[in-house]
Structure formats: structure tokens, C-alpha cells
Design an enzyme around this catalytic site. Structure first.
Site, short mmCIF file in Angstrom:
data_model
loop_
_atom_site.label_atom_id
_atom_site.label_comp_id
_atom_site.label_asym_id
_atom_site.label_seq_id
_atom_site.Cartn_x
_atom_site.Cartn_y
_atom_site.Cartn_z
N CYS A 154 1.05 -1.55 0.18
CA CYS A 154 0.19 0.09 -0.11
C CYS A 154 0.50 1.51 0.08
O CYS A 154 0.14 2.58 -0.02
CB CYS A 154 -1.10 0.08 1.00
SG CYS A 154 -2.18 -1.12 1.10
N HIS A 159 -3.36 7.25 1.70
CA HIS A 159 -3.77 6.14 1.34
C HIS A 159 -5.01 5.77 1.96
O HIS A 159 -4.95 5.88 2.95
CB HIS A 159 -2.52 5.26 2.00
CG HIS A 159 -3.03 3.27 1.98
ND1 HIS A 159 -3.44 3.06 -0.04
CD2 HIS A 159 -3.14 2.90 2.92
CE1 HIS A 159 -3.96 1.94 0.85
NE2 HIS A 159 -3.59 1.64 1.40
N ASN A 189 -10.72 0.31 -0.13
CA ASN A 189 -8.58 -0.17 -0.49
C ASN A 189 -7.90 -0.56 -1.48
O ASN A 189 -7.60 -2.11 -1.93
CB ASN A 189 -7.79 -0.88 1.22
CG ASN A 189 -6.35 -0.39 1.05
OD1 ASN A 189 -5.65 -0.45 0.20
ND2 ASN A 189 -6.00 -1.22 2.69
O1 UT7 Z 1 -3.50 -0.51 3.92
C1 UT7 Z 1 -3.45 -1.01 5.11
C2 UT7 Z 1 -4.10 -1.84 4.61
N1 UT7 Z 1 -4.78 -2.37 6.04
C3 UT7 Z 1 -5.94 -1.52 6.41
O2 UT7 Z 1 -6.31 -0.28 6.70
C4 UT7 Z 1 -6.72 -2.53 7.94
C5 UT7 Z 1 -6.18 -1.75 9.44
N2 UT7 Z 1 -7.36 -2.49 10.11
C6 UT7 Z 1 -8.62 -1.90 10.51
O3 UT7 Z 1 -9.08 -1.33 9.50
C7 UT7 Z 1 -9.29 -2.70 11.40
O4 UT7 Z 1 -9.35 -3.68 12.41
C8 UT7 Z 1 -10.33 -4.01 10.58
C9 UT7 Z 1 -11.85 -3.07 10.14
C10 UT7 Z 1 -10.05 -4.64 9.61
C11 UT7 Z 1 -11.47 -4.59 11.66
O5 UT7 Z 1 -12.11 -3.49 12.61
P1 UT7 Z 1 -11.75 -3.97 14.39
O6 UT7 Z 1 -12.76 -3.13 14.98
O7 UT7 Z 1 -10.61 -4.13 14.35
O8 UT7 Z 1 -12.86 -5.63 14.35
P2 UT7 Z 1 -11.89 -6.82 14.61
O9 UT7 Z 1 -11.29 -7.74 13.72
O10 UT7 Z 1 -11.41 -6.56 15.90
O11 UT7 Z 1 -13.49 -7.84 14.44
C12 UT7 Z 1 -14.72 -7.42 15.54
C13 UT7 Z 1 -15.61 -8.59 14.74
C14 UT7 Z 1 -15.18 -9.70 15.23
O12 UT7 Z 1 -16.11 -10.78 15.56
P3 UT7 Z 1 -16.08 -10.88 17.70
O13 UT7 Z 1 -14.86 -11.98 16.98
O14 UT7 Z 1 -15.80 -10.18 17.75
O15 UT7 Z 1 -17.02 -12.12 17.40
C15 UT7 Z 1 -15.28 -10.21 14.33
O16 UT7 Z 1 -14.70 -11.71 13.74
O17 UT7 Z 1 -16.63 -8.21 14.11
C16 UT7 Z 1 -16.10 -9.52 13.38
N3 UT7 Z 1 -15.47 -9.07 11.48
C17 UT7 Z 1 -16.90 -8.75 11.39
N4 UT7 Z 1 -18.49 -8.84 10.99
C18 UT7 Z 1 -18.94 -8.50 9.58
C19 UT7 Z 1 -15.18 -8.89 10.93
N5 UT7 Z 1 -14.93 -8.78 9.64
C20 UT7 Z 1 -16.22 -8.81 9.90
C21 UT7 Z 1 -17.51 -8.24 8.47
N6 UT7 Z 1 -18.67 -8.24 8.57
N7 UT7 Z 1 -16.74 -8.29 7.54
#
Ligand code: UT7
Length: 324
Positions: A115, A251, A281
Site C-alpha cells: 500500500c 492512502h 483500499n
Molecule cells: O493499507 C493498510 C491496510 N490495512 C488496514 O487498513 C486495516 C487496518 N485495520 C482495520 O481497518 C480494522 O482492524 C478492520 C476494519 C479490519 C477490523 O475492524 P476491528 O474494529 O478491528 O474489528 P475486529 O477485527 O476486532 O473484529 C470485530 C468483530 C469480530 O467478531 P467477534 O470476534 O467480536 O465476534 C469479527 O469476526 O467483527 C467481526 N468481523 C466482521 N463482522 C461482519 C470481522 N469482519 C467482519 C465483516 N462483517 N466483514
């Protein structure tokens, strides 16, 4: 001190026609429009057609940038393509673009910093200009991340999309202190974090292409700090402060990261160019696509101070400061 300075003469962009909304995705994996928008700000992403590959996307963006610069392709003496999704393992996708543009002089190569690729490629182009080794450079970011996503993994497949953006960078003699051009840049990497965002395949390890894997929380945790630090260093190098910035073109990964960064560095939200909602992204393509939007909508004007920034797999991160 160099006799030459790099100006960005023009910008172009291309997004594939097929637009996939959050609603569409919720029919494929267990997710919802509400979850995706709340956590990321993303509403849709564009997905390349089956017969459309990275070089096709890149070419469209490059041709638009050349047209807007009122230049012929044969005036280009270097092509740098930032991509993590090349057409083939080799040759570099940049040489396909070179051939398709009918260029037989100069050089063309790919650059891989995920990225952060566009920031790395633009910084490299600037060094070629400053050392007097190139006059007109096409710097392109192009990706087909849809090809490396695991479409059954809801934690990653909702975040990324395909697209391309390009700029023409030209050499000009160094002028007065208000001259347009790239003022300074700063690149960083820290390979200790390479397992936080990676593809689980490759020609040498698995002999497969593999799929993108990410520890989203860990990436998020490092993003705001790394980005803020590199912005601070870049501004210090140029003897400027955040108050001097007219437009912040980050980005486009996640709205929450962008808002968090703007808050941490004390930049008003109105100065942030935000396009992530429309295309998710797009990795190395996201900054030139955001620049393209900023210029097309008349926000970014000649003379404006523009700060570009990215962070991605590796980790890699960096910033570039440009007087537009
Ligand atoms: O260029 C760099 C590229 N990367 C990034 O920019 C990513 C940076 N990270 C993020 O943007 C965030 O960490 C995410 C958007 C990827 C995830 O958000 P989060 O608030 O950190 O969520 P999490 O991974 O802690 O997941 C929270 C919950 C989980 O469920 P449980 O375990 O709490 O029951 C996940 O399983 O959300 C669930 N979850 C989803 N639910 C619905 C994860 N993905 C999804 C989804 N839809 N697509």
C-alpha cells in the site's frame, strides 16, 4: 545541491466498471453494509473484469495522465509501476505498459511496497530527476487485489478493490523558494511486522499466488502512530508545520485511520481528501486515485501544499510533500 526539481505535471485514474456494493457482498459472506461502513467508511469497491489485468488498468490511467500533460508517450524516459499484483511473476508489468505505449527508449520497472508503493515509487522518481538521470517519468500505482483476496474471508474481502492511478513527473531547473514540485519525502520499513499483512503464497515458497492475510487490529494499532511520526519528520525536513498544509492526500485504507491521523497531527478534517467510500483500499493505486479526484473536483489547485502519506504491508510507510 541538485540543479533539478520534480514537478507533478498531471494525474490520471481508472476504476473498473463493475462496482460491488456492501449490500452485494452481504449476499456472498456473513457481513452487512452497517458493519463495513461503521468500521471502515467503505460503501463500494470496483472489481476488474475477468479479462482485465493490472497492465490494462495501469495503461488507462497512464494514457489519461499523458493526455492531460499534453505529452507524447515517447517523451517518457522512465516508467515506475507500483504494484503487488503484477500480470506475471516476471517480466515486470511496467515493460508491458512501456510496449503498449510504443516506447522503445529509456527504462521501466516495477516497485513493490504494497500500500506504500506509490509513495516509494514517487520518491524514487524524484531521486532520478534530482540526479539528472530522467526528464519525464510515468509513476503509476495499479492493482487487481480482487485476484489475491480470499472471497470466503469476511475479515479481508470487504476491504479491498481494484484500480489504477498515474502521474507524469517532469524535471525542471530549481527555481525560487515558491517553485512547484516535490519538496521532500521520507520512506520507512520495519520487516519485524511482515507477518501482520502478507500473502500466503509466492513463486519461491509455495509456487502459488496465495491469498491476502491480515491481522487488522495490529495494522490499525501501528498505523496512526507510524503515519503521524513520518509526517512530523517530513514537515521538519521541509521546515514547515501542519498549518502550511492545504491538502492531505493519504492512502485510502480506512476512514477511521484517516480521521485518527488527522486528529493526532492537528489537521482539520476538511483538508483531508477522502475517496475510500467509493473504491475501498486499492493499495498502491489509492493515492494517485485520490489525487485525481482532488484535481478533477477543483479542490487541489496549482501552488497548494499537498501532503501524501501511506502505510502498508512490510510494514512500509512514508510521506511526500509537494507544492502542486
Ligand atoms: O493499507 C493498510 C491496510 N490495512 C488496514 O487498513 C486495516 C487496518 N485495520 C482495520 O481497518 C480494522 O482492524 C478492520 C476494519 C479490519 C477490523 O475492524 P476491528 O474494529 O478491528 O474489528 P475486529 O477485527 O476486532 O473484529 C470485530 C468483530 C469480530 O467478531 P467477534 O470476534 O467480536 O465476534 C469479527 O469476526 O467483527 C467481526 N468481523 C466482521 N463482522 C461482519 C470481522 N469482519 C467482519 C465483516 N462483517 N466483514
Amino acid at each position: 545541491m541538485s540543479q533539478f526539481q520534480s514537478i507533478i505535471r498531471s494525474v490520471g485514474g481508472y476504476l473498473p466498471e463493475n462496482k460491488v456494493t456492501n449490500e452485494d457482498l452481504s449476499k456472498m459472506v456473513d457481513t452487512s453494509d452497517e458493519w463495513i461502513r461503521e468500521r471502515t467508511g467503505i460503501k463500494a469497491r470496483h472489481i476488474a473484469a475477468e479479462n482485465e489485468i493490472t497492465s490494462d488498468l495501469a495503461l488507462k490511467a497512464a494514457k489519461q495522465a499523458l493526455e492531460r500533460a499534453e505529452m507524447q508517450a515517447d517523451e517518457i524516459d522512465l516508467i515506475i509501476l507500483a504494484t503487488s499484483t503484477p500480470d506475471q511473476t516476471f517480466p515486470a508489468t511496467a515493460v508491458t505498459i512501456q510496449a503498449e505505449l510504443g516506447i522503445t527508449d529509456g527504462a521501466a520497472f516495477d516497485m513493490q511496497a504494497v500500500c506504500s508503493g506509490f509513495v516509494f515509487a514517487l520518491t524514487t522518481a524524484d531521486q532520478y530527476v534530482r540526479s539528472g538521470q530522467a526528464k519525464n517519468i510515468l509513476v503509476i500505482g495499479a492493482e487487481t487485489f480482487s485476484r489475491i483476496l480470499d472471497w470466503e474471508d469476511r475479515t479481508t474481502c470487504v476491504l479491498f478493490g481494484d484500480g489504477a492511478g498515474a502521474v507524469v513527473v517532469s524535471s525542471e531547473p530549481v527555481g525560487d523558494e515558491n517553485q512547484r514540485g516535490i519538496l521532500t519525502s521520507k520512506l520507512r520499513s520495519d520487516g519485524r511486522y511482515r507477518d501482520k499483512l502478507y500473502v500466503d503464497g509466492g513463486p519461491s515458497s509455495t509456487k502459488t499466488t496465495g491469498h491476502l492475510r491480515m491481522n487488522g487490529r495490529e495494522v490499525f494499532r501501528h498505523a496512526v502512530t507510524n503515519i503521524s511520526d513520518v509526517i512530523k519528520e517530513t514537515l521538519e525536513q521541509a521546515n514547515l508545520t501542519i498549518a502550511d498544509i492545504d491538502w492531505f492526500v493519504p492512502h485510502q485504507a480506512n476512514e477511521r485511520i484517516l480521521n485518527g491521523t488527522a486528529k493526532k497531527i492537528g489537521l482539520p478534517f476538511e483538508k483531508v481528501i477522502m475517496t475510500v467510500a467509493d473504491h475501498g483500499n486499492t493499495s498502491a493505486a489509492s493515492i494517485p486515485l485520490a489525487l485525481n479526484y482532488g484535481v478533477e473536483t477543483g479542490k487541489i489547485k496549482q501552488g497548494d501544499m499537498v501532503l501524501l502519506e501511506a502505510m502498508g504491508g512490510g510494514f512500509t510507510w512514508g510521506a511526500v510533500l509537494v507544492r502542486w
